[in-house]
Write an enzyme that holds these catalytic residues in place. Sequence first.
Site, short mmCIF file in Angstrom:
data_model
loop_
_atom_site.label_atom_id
_atom_site.label_comp_id
_atom_site.label_asym_id
_atom_site.label_seq_id
_atom_site.Cartn_x
_atom_site.Cartn_y
_atom_site.Cartn_z
N ASP A 176 0.86 -1.18 0.00
CA ASP A 176 0.00 0.00 0.00
C ASP A 176 0.90 1.23 0.00
O ASP A 176 1.87 1.30 0.76
CB ASP A 176 -0.85 -0.07 1.29
N ASN A 184 -2.30 12.81 -2.84
CA ASN A 184 -3.41 13.28 -3.69
C ASN A 184 -3.82 14.70 -3.35
O ASN A 184 -4.03 15.53 -4.23
CB ASN A 184 -4.64 12.39 -3.46
N HIS A 189 -5.20 14.75 -8.06
CA HIS A 189 -5.58 13.38 -8.41
C HIS A 189 -4.85 12.87 -9.65
O HIS A 189 -4.49 11.70 -9.73
CB HIS A 189 -7.10 13.34 -8.62
N ASP A 193 -2.54 9.61 -9.88
CA ASP A 193 -2.61 8.49 -10.84
C ASP A 193 -1.23 8.17 -11.40
O ASP A 193 -0.86 7.00 -11.55
CB ASP A 193 -3.56 8.85 -12.00
N GLU A 220 -4.98 2.30 -3.81
CA GLU A 220 -3.52 2.42 -3.80
C GLU A 220 -2.87 1.14 -3.26
O GLU A 220 -1.78 1.14 -2.75
CB GLU A 220 -3.10 3.67 -3.03
N1 LIG Z 1 -5.20 9.42 -7.61
C1 LIG Z 1 -5.83 8.32 -7.18
N2 LIG Z 1 -6.11 8.18 -5.87
C2 LIG Z 1 -6.70 7.07 -5.44
C3 LIG Z 1 -7.03 6.03 -6.34
N3 LIG Z 1 -7.61 5.04 -5.62
C4 LIG Z 1 -7.61 5.43 -4.32
N4 LIG Z 1 -7.06 6.65 -4.19
C5 LIG Z 1 -6.88 7.45 -2.97
O1 LIG Z 1 -5.95 6.85 -2.10
C6 LIG Z 1 -6.11 7.39 -0.80
C7 LIG Z 1 -5.87 6.33 0.24
O2 LIG Z 1 -5.83 6.94 1.48
P1 LIG Z 1 -5.78 6.18 2.85
O3 LIG Z 1 -6.46 4.85 2.74
O4 LIG Z 1 -6.27 7.13 3.89
O5 LIG Z 1 -4.28 5.82 3.11
P2 LIG Z 1 -2.94 6.69 3.00
O6 LIG Z 1 -3.19 8.15 2.92
O7 LIG Z 1 -2.13 6.09 1.90
O8 LIG Z 1 -2.24 6.41 4.39
P3 LIG Z 1 -1.41 5.16 4.84
O9 LIG Z 1 -1.89 3.98 4.04
O10 LIG Z 1 -1.73 5.01 6.28
O11 LIG Z 1 0.05 5.45 4.59
C8 LIG Z 1 -7.52 7.99 -0.77
O12 LIG Z 1 -7.42 9.37 -0.70
C9 LIG Z 1 -8.12 7.57 -2.12
O13 LIG Z 1 -8.98 8.57 -2.65
C10 LIG Z 1 -6.76 6.24 -7.74
O14 LIG Z 1 -7.03 5.39 -8.59
N5 LIG Z 1 -6.14 7.37 -8.10
#
Ligand SMILES: Nc1nc2c(ncn2[C@@H]2O[C@H](COP(=O)(O)OP(=O)(O)OP(=O)(O)O)[C@@H](O)[C@H]2O)c(=O)[nH]1
Length: 410
Positions: A176, A184, A189, A193, A220
């Site tokens: 992850d 983001n 965004h 990506d 992610e």
């Molecule tokens: N740009 C983009 N963002 C995405 C995609 N899929 C998920 N996300 C974003 O990924 C982020 C995941 O955030 P969290 O689950 O809070 O985790 P994190 O900020 O990585 O924190 P930790 O995992 O604790 O390090 C969210 O803001 C989602 O909107 C995608 O296909 N593209």
Amino acid sequence: MKILIVEDSATIRAGMINMISKLGHEPIIAHSGEEALQMIGLTDFDMVIMDVDMPGLDGFETTHLMREALNYRWLPIVFATGNEGDEKVLEGIRAGGDDYLTKPISPTLLEAKLIAMQRLVVIHNELGELNEKLSYLSTKDELTGLYNRRMFSQKAEEVVQLSKRFNKPVSVMMMDVDHFKLYNDFYGHVEGDQCLKMVGNCISKIFNRKTDLFARYGGEEFIVLLSDSNRYQALEVAEKLLNELETQGMPHAKSTTAAHVTVSIGIASLNQNEEVKLGELIERADKNLYVAKTSGRNRAIAERDSSQKTILIASADKQRREELTVHLQIFANIITAESLSERLDINENLQPDWVIYDKSCATLTQSSQEDGAGYELYVEDTAGELVESLALSKTCNLVKLTEAFKRLFS
Ligand SMILES: Nc1nc2c(ncn2[C@@H]2O[C@H](COP(=O)(O)OP(=O)(O)OP(=O)(O)O)[C@@H](O)[C@H]2O)c(=O)[nH]1
């Protein structure tokens, strides 16, 4: 079009060759049903005009066998029949024919049928291309080009079954991107990506064995299945991925872990003779991903040694966490937490054997003191019972703590 004429009569063949060539198509000849069947796979053709009455295999039998041999590939088959009535036409269509021509064949009618059949061929080919594209899309993640979760699960199930059958180890990695929400929010965004694409590329680069299976698992999150790899081999290759991300050095200005984009990795391994389903293995990898996240991120954590106890070190002070970790890791598996809420969260999810915490991570009901000269550490067991309370000097005389743990372990 390339048109296969299946006809035993030399006179009719000659007439058809003539007409088909004049209409701008390319005639190909088979003198019997048997010869036509032998040509499948060796000679390319787009349409068949099939005589019905032939010695050996007749037109209906040949058509039936031809459809079977062509399997999923469709091409039009038009019968050339004598004037034998409607029943014969119905029999031909049932045998797999698409249309019919009555002998003697009229050039105008032949031209009309060829135009109609060509139209069908075009539509059919377009549909075939669309289907191919659809089946590609249904297996791949559009953004990264890696397999999607559905395809991964399908393929991984087979690998796990085979590994069990041949008694080989297999490892699953869940990974992850760290602080991706912050990424983001800060870069947008679209850049987010791009970041996921970069991570996908690194994964493709590092897991380059033919038997490695990897996918974007969602958002992610990425997943990898390593055949014939135990926890040590998995850890080794996971380290390579972390190094590759460092080499890529994609800036992450908001990360509190590193200046570049990093990932956390959880690993679970199916050991020889172990009866575990893929779902359970993924769950175990996910738990270790959680440990990797809570113990500092940008790291790979393999399944903990179950013969070792687990200690959670909870302190907002980074230096203190690190000191305690170095000191205690010879005794136990170490997990760390930076805040009280993180401590409580980990406690609930992973249930460590002991929790060591200081004032910054103490609950409100506990009194604790911390002054310039030193600090107090508390040790709780799984049931939340306080088992030790230690006053340590600021210079971190940890001998007391070590002694306390020796007592606890004995
Ligand atoms: N740009 C983009 N963002 C995405 C995609 N899929 C998920 N996300 C974003 O990924 C982020 C995941 O955030 P969290 O689950 O809070 O985790 P994190 O900020 O990585 O924190 P930790 O995992 O604790 O390090 C969210 O803001 C989602 O909107 C995608 O296909 N593209």
